[in-house]
Design a protein around this motif. Sequence first.
Motif, short mmCIF file in Angstrom:
data_model
loop_
_atom_site.label_atom_id
_atom_site.label_comp_id
_atom_site.label_asym_id
_atom_site.label_seq_id
_atom_site.Cartn_x
_atom_site.Cartn_y
_atom_site.Cartn_z
N ASP A 275 0.83 -1.21 0.00
CA ASP A 275 0.00 0.00 0.00
C ASP A 275 0.87 1.25 0.00
OD1 ASP A 275 -2.21 1.64 0.10
OD2 ASP A 275 -2.60 1.34 2.23
N MET B 184 2.56 1.62 -3.45
CA MET B 184 1.60 2.06 -4.46
C MET B 184 1.33 3.55 -4.35
SD MET B 184 0.70 -0.31 -6.55
CE MET B 184 -0.80 0.42 -7.20
N LYS B 185 1.31 4.07 -3.13
CA LYS B 185 1.06 5.49 -2.93
C LYS B 185 2.17 6.34 -3.54
CE LYS B 185 -1.86 5.27 1.19
NZ LYS B 185 -3.02 5.92 0.58
N PHE C 171 3.61 5.80 -6.36
CA PHE C 171 3.38 5.91 -7.81
C PHE C 171 2.05 6.53 -8.16
CE2 PHE C 171 6.28 2.30 -7.19
CZ PHE C 171 7.33 2.69 -8.01
N THR C 172 1.15 6.68 -7.18
CA THR C 172 -0.18 7.20 -7.48
C THR C 172 -0.42 8.59 -6.92
OG1 THR C 172 -1.09 6.08 -5.52
CG2 THR C 172 -1.18 4.90 -7.63
N ARG C 173 0.53 9.12 -6.17
CA ARG C 173 0.27 10.44 -5.56
C ARG C 173 0.45 11.54 -6.62
NH1 ARG C 173 5.57 11.54 -1.71
NH2 ARG C 173 7.19 11.13 -3.26
#
Length: 214
Positions: free
Chosen positions: A206, A209-210, A212-214
Amino acid sequence: MVLMDIIKAIVVGVAASAPIGPIAILVIQKTLSKGFEPGFITSLGATVVDTIFAIVAIFALAYVQSFIEGNSIPILIGGGIIVIAMGVSMALSDPFRKMKNETEDTPSSVSPADFLTACAMGFSNPGAIAVMFALMAFFGIAEERSSDWTCFPIILGIAGGSVLYWLSVTSLLNIFRKQFNMRTIIWINRVAGAVVIIVGLATLADGIMKIFTR
């Protein structure tokens, strides 16, 4: 009103402790492999964490939420690594050595490391603060009390509820402990460790992933 709030706080303490998570698995593993006292001492780490989270929920939830939101990535990655390491340690632990004391009729060893491990595991899951706040709001005791003396009995009530829950759990586990043979204990350690490792991996993933997604 104060008495009713204390009763509600005890219920909150029990409810906050009841979910089966990494700490509960750790307490179960310690109790079955080492006995009542090590298991209960480990559970007190969970009680300390729940009590601190309750204090935070009463006095400083907004500030802590802001800190968590601003530092969610390092918290998740760091917490995931800690939980994975603890899971590996649980899976590789030696129950034969831990249960040797019982065959020698000597008291089970109690290690401060058990207590500290539970504390570290609890603090690696700051989302539990939100759970504590939700429970307090649900039972109607999450009001602003920073200048009200009634907050202290409430905090003690939550701590007391947590202790009562873990005392009951570890006592029951200890009663049935002797029905487990050594091979069963080994597999309990391995399965418990594997579950904790999976939780740690999910937390770590988690956090990654944050990034690459922020």
